[in-house]
Scaffold this active site. Structure first.
Site, PDB file in Angstrom:
ATOM      1  N   LEU A  70       0.826  -1.206   0.000  1.00 32.82           N
ATOM      2  CA  LEU A  70       0.000   0.000   0.000  1.00 32.82           C
ATOM      3  C   LEU A  70       0.859   1.255   0.000  1.00 32.82           C
ATOM      4  O   LEU A  70       1.934   1.264   0.604  1.00 32.82           O
ATOM      5  CB  LEU A  70      -0.880   0.029   1.253  1.00 32.82           C
ATOM      6  CG  LEU A  70      -1.842  -1.125   1.453  1.00 32.82           C
ATOM      7  CD1 LEU A  70      -2.357  -1.137   2.882  1.00 32.82           C
ATOM      8  CD2 LEU A  70      -2.985  -1.006   0.470  1.00 32.82           C
ATOM      9  N   SER A 108       9.203   9.042  -0.076  1.00 31.15           N
ATOM     10  CA  SER A 108       8.547   8.001   0.709  1.00 31.15           C
ATOM     11  C   SER A 108       9.452   7.350   1.740  1.00 31.15           C
ATOM     12  O   SER A 108      10.660   7.289   1.569  1.00 31.15           O
ATOM     13  CB  SER A 108       8.082   6.869  -0.219  1.00 31.15           C
ATOM     14  OG  SER A 108       7.268   7.340  -1.249  1.00 31.15           O
ATOM     15  N   VAL A 119       3.931  -1.018   3.752  1.00 29.80           N
ATOM     16  CA  VAL A 119       3.200   0.245   3.816  1.00 29.80           C
ATOM     17  C   VAL A 119       4.172   1.364   3.466  1.00 29.80           C
ATOM     18  O   VAL A 119       5.150   1.602   4.173  1.00 29.80           O
ATOM     19  CB  VAL A 119       2.580   0.456   5.209  1.00 29.80           C
ATOM     20  CG1 VAL A 119       1.866   1.808   5.268  1.00 29.80           C
ATOM     21  CG2 VAL A 119       1.614  -0.673   5.546  1.00 29.80           C
ATOM     22  N   GLU A 120       3.900   2.036   2.378  1.00 30.90           N
ATOM     23  CA  GLU A 120       4.684   3.193   1.930  1.00 30.90           C
ATOM     24  C   GLU A 120       3.915   4.442   2.348  1.00 30.90           C
ATOM     25  O   GLU A 120       2.709   4.535   2.095  1.00 30.90           O
ATOM     26  CB  GLU A 120       4.841   3.142   0.409  1.00 30.90           C
ATOM     27  CG  GLU A 120       5.600   4.302  -0.170  1.00 30.90           C
ATOM     28  CD  GLU A 120       5.723   4.213  -1.705  1.00 30.90           C
ATOM     29  OE1 GLU A 120       6.322   5.131  -2.278  1.00 30.90           O
ATOM     30  OE2 GLU A 120       5.188   3.249  -2.298  1.00 30.90           O
ATOM     31  N   ILE A 121       4.612   5.377   2.970  1.00 30.59           N
ATOM     32  CA  ILE A 121       3.990   6.641   3.383  1.00 30.59           C
ATOM     33  C   ILE A 121       4.798   7.738   2.705  1.00 30.59           C
ATOM     34  O   ILE A 121       6.021   7.782   2.829  1.00 30.59           O
ATOM     35  CB  ILE A 121       3.990   6.808   4.900  1.00 30.59           C
ATOM     36  CG1 ILE A 121       3.333   5.596   5.566  1.00 30.59           C
ATOM     37  CG2 ILE A 121       3.252   8.096   5.294  1.00 30.59           C
ATOM     38  CD1 ILE A 121       3.542   5.519   7.055  1.00 30.59           C
TER      39      ILE A 121
END
Length: 127
Positions: A70, A108, A119-121
């Site tokens: 994600l 990121s 999980v990529e933010i």
């Protein structure tokens, strides 16, 4: 023909750890609906959560916890995200790095949720 993603479904092994990560760490809100179904809300999006033992009428052929990758766009600068992750004891496994996002360049960091989903933010990058 397709305009947007309405929701995605996350399969979890451990409902409480999943909820804790996405609500306390990432700031999403928890919604209960239907027959004790769960959703995580943020902005105008949601992630439906399939708990162990849930028998949904329509679902993927082989739902597996830990199979999602994600990417979320943060509502705060990435430095604030990094500080929050450190504060919560969540190890960053990669980044910050520049990537190509859906609307252009993003910067990121990557973490794993309790089910080992990637999980990529990210924040939108200049240029």
């Amino acid at each position: 023909m397709i305009e947007a993603i309405d929701h995605v479904v996350l399969t979890t092994r451990d409902e409480s750890k999943c909820i804790e990560f996405y609500t306390r760490v990432l700031g999403m809100s928890l919604e209960r609906y239907g027959d004790n179904r769960l959703a995580l809300r943020f902005g105008v999006q949601k992630i439906n959560v399939h708990q162990p033992g849930l028998s949904a009428d329509l679902r993927a052929d082989n739902p597996q916890a830990g199979s999602l990758d994600l990417c979320f766009i943060a509502s705060v600068p990435l430095d604030g995200v990094i500080a929050r992750l450190h504060e919560c004891g969540i190890p960053i496994i990669a980044g910050p790095v520049l990537r190509s996002g859906g609307l252009g360049r993003i910067r990121s960091v990557y973490v794993r949720d309790p089910d080992e989903n990637l999980v990529e933010i990210a924040e939108r990058a200049a240029g």
